[in-house]
Design an enzyme around this catalytic site. Structure first.
Site, mmCIF file in Angstrom:
data_model
loop_
_atom_site.group_PDB
_atom_site.id
_atom_site.type_symbol
_atom_site.label_atom_id
_atom_site.label_comp_id
_atom_site.label_asym_id
_atom_site.label_seq_id
_atom_site.Cartn_x
_atom_site.Cartn_y
_atom_site.Cartn_z
ATOM 1 N N HIS A 135 0.866 -1.185 0.000
ATOM 2 C CA HIS A 135 0.000 0.000 0.000
ATOM 3 C C HIS A 135 0.903 1.236 0.000
ATOM 4 C CE1 HIS A 135 -2.714 3.009 1.852
ATOM 5 N NE2 HIS A 135 -3.716 2.219 1.542
ATOM 6 N N GLN A 214 -4.294 -5.039 7.069
ATOM 7 C CA GLN A 214 -5.346 -5.943 6.597
ATOM 8 C C GLN A 214 -5.317 -7.265 7.351
ATOM 9 O OE1 GLN A 214 -7.729 -5.179 4.428
ATOM 10 N NE2 GLN A 214 -6.915 -3.172 3.920
#
Lengths: 422, 167
Positions: A135, A214
């Protein structure tokens, strides 16, 4: 459609989704006149009443500024903050609450690692290894360091199956001082072999920072098993409020890392000549912390503990299997699922393409069906380039989703095909 | 008419499926300008060829090609734009751009957007040399505020292209 779903996956694997849904007030609301089908947990999760009430209760009974004041209310507030820290520490297998630093979110946690640790321990020519799954939160801070301090970035490639290609890892790690890697991709759902990566990085003399943003909400996270030096995650993706995140650090590494932000609360002493930082974790918590948010995160952790993280994981693997089988069955070659095709190899995240319908258009049609999914690059543009796409449509699920939600998604996708005449 | 059909008028889908002036031009003599929508990753590439950039607003757009990838709104808007301004002067194209962005921005303000598209025009535009034509079909976009940036991406890239080309 009769397939194995949540609650039918054998003993010990049954979340009572119907009961769970009643704990989330927002799931009783409608979107565009339809039942809300919330499939965007990878962006942020919804919050159970227990979290909302814990935060209200804190403000109604215990609010004061934390630390230092002598009156009882301030002591309650401090206890609320430190109690939440202890809950988080227990949840991730930390051996002491002092290893848990509260930040604003995982992004700030990763910036702390890059700027404070990297600022002190990295210099021109030093190597930081990232993966192509990352990310932007675990890329841009390192880019900033590269621009300002001449640090060299190397990238673990991603194979066509969405997994990390570790065939050249030894060469990448040769001479590296830091490996910063995600535990689970927010795009493909790929779960990475963190323990193996950490072992190999340590053997090469590098420290390891893990983006568990996550991972932490969906799988049982044990920092001892990870074997990393830093682990970062956010509250808001794991049933807690926005505005608070966590950085776990190995004690000796946290001790060696200089403060990130300066201000009140992070000092032992200040003179006109300089300052002495407080001990960890206060050293990294300048200014008034997000106390109510910490309390909310503590309640979220309690909620997940009560469900059981192994049950949460089993439920999501079952939803993965149901979604992959049903959507593939229904749409055949028109459907491309990015990332590993095995339900067990991924978290509850499904990025896909359907018959050239652009994700932005797709999500617009899904919106009419009350379905919330996310179109775009998901703050992972290097990965988008590896996948050869500009954007994907991403559906993601959690403890409050069931096969009905996936069925609604399937019907909405069929409608999109029909609408765009494809 | 459902909200969706308001947004996705047939003429928009037609431009999306059969984009006009799609492709590339040799650089130079053409100028290439890349536009990005950082929110969704859409990209528009405008290849712009002017007869004489030194003529400023009086220069004629002798050729124009659109590249990149994105959603139906960004791609169809760029396609319509290319058809509308090709063969016309930079000045006329600027005027049409103001008219189009005004169509998007007035509503954006009403809908509580930041109104940043409206800067410098005061929100009012007199009828221009070039008619909005097919572009009128895009006015449904204003009911979907997050899509306005899609519709204006090609136009902002065109304006940047004029600056890059010195036109």
């Amino acid at each position: 459609m009769e397939v194995t779903g949540p609650g039918q996956d054998g003993p010990g694997h049954d979340l009572d989704v119907e009961a769970i849904r009643k704990d989330f007030p927002i799931l009783a609301t409608q979107m565009n006149g339809k039942r809300l089908t919330y499939l965007d947990t990878a962006a942020t999760s919804q919050k159970p009443r227990a979290v909302l009430e814990a935060m209200d209760h804190y403000y109604e009974t215990s609010n004061a500024n934390v630390h230092r004041a002598a009156y009882s209310l301030a002591e309650q507030a401090t206890n609320a903050l430190e109690g939440a820290r202890a809950k988080v520490a227990r949840f991730i297998g930390a051996t002491s609450p002092d290893q848990v630093v509260f930040t604003k979110n995982a992004t700030e946690s990763l910036n702390l690692v890059a700027r404070a640790w990297g600022g002190k321990f990295l210099s021109a020519g030093d190597v930081v290894v990232l993966s192509q799954l990352e990310h932007h939160a675990n890329i841009v801070p390192w880019h900033q360091l590269a621009a300002e301090q001449g640090v060299e970035l190397r990238w673990i490639p991603v194979g066509p199956d969405g997994r990390l290609d570790l065939s050249g890892l030894d060469a990448l790690l040769d001479g590296a001082k830091m490996l910063a890697v995600t535990a689970m991709s927010n795009v493909t759902g790929t779960i990475t072999p963190v323990t193996e990566l950490a072992e190999r990085a340590h053997a090469a003399g590098a420290l390891v920072a893990v983006d568990a943003c996550q991972y932490a909400p969906h799988l049982s996270l044990d920092v001892q098993t990870f074997g990393a030096d830093f682990v970062a995650f956010s509250s808001h993706k794991m049933l807690g409020p926005t505005g608070i995140g966590v950085l776990w650090g190995r004690p000796e590494v946290l001790d060696a890392t200089p403060p990130f932000l300066g201000g009140g609360g992070m000092i032992l002493d200040v003179t006109m000549d300089g300052f002495t930082p407080a001990a960890v974790p206060q050293k990294f918590e300048a200014g008034t912390p997000a106390v109510a948010e910490a309390v909310g995160l503590g309640a979220a952790v309690d909620y997940l503990d009560a469900l059981g993280m192994d049950q949460v994981r089993a439920h999501e693997v079952a939803l993965n299997r149901y979604a992959i089988e049903m959507l593939t069955d229904r749409f055949g070659d028109a459907l491309t699922i990015h990332g590993p095709q095995e339900p067990e190899a991924r978290g509850g995240v499904l990025s896909f393409a359907l018959a050239d319908i652009h994700p932005h258009d797709m999500s617009q049609v899904l919106n009419e069906h009350g379905v919330g999914v996310r179109p775009g690059h998901h703050c992972a543009k290097p990965l988008m380039r590896v996948l050869g796409v500009g954007a994907t449509t991403r559906a993601s699920w959690y403890v409050y989703n069931d096969t009905d939600d996936i069925d609604v998604l399937g019907d909405a996708l069929a409608d999109a095909l029909d609408f765009f005449g494809l | 008419m459902s909200g969706l059909e308001d947004l996705y008028r047939e003429i928009i889908l037609d431009h999306y499926r059969s984009p006009r002036n799609r492709g590339e031009l040799a650089v130079p003599p053409a100028h290439r300008t890349d536009g990005f929508n950082p929110l969704c990753g859409d990209e528009i590439v405008v290849y712009l060829e002017l007869d004489d950039p030194a003529k400023g607003d009086d220069a004629t757009i002798t050729d124009l090609r659109i590249g990149g990838q994105g959603c139906s709104i960004s791609q169809s808007s760029a396609s319509m734009m290319s058809a509308a301004v090709k063969g016309h002067t930079v000045g006329d194209a600027r005027h049409l751009t103001r008219a189009f962005k005004s169509m998007m921005s007035i509503h954006e303000g009403e809908l509580g957007g930041d109104g940043s598209e409206a800067e410098a025009d005061g929100g009012t535009v007199e009828p221009g040399e070039l008619p909005l034509g097919d572009l009128d079909a895009l006015k449904g976009v204003v009911k979907f505020p997050v899509r306005i940036k899609c519709a204006t991406l090609g136009w902002n890239t065109l304006l940047q292209g004029f600056d890059d080309a010195g036109g």
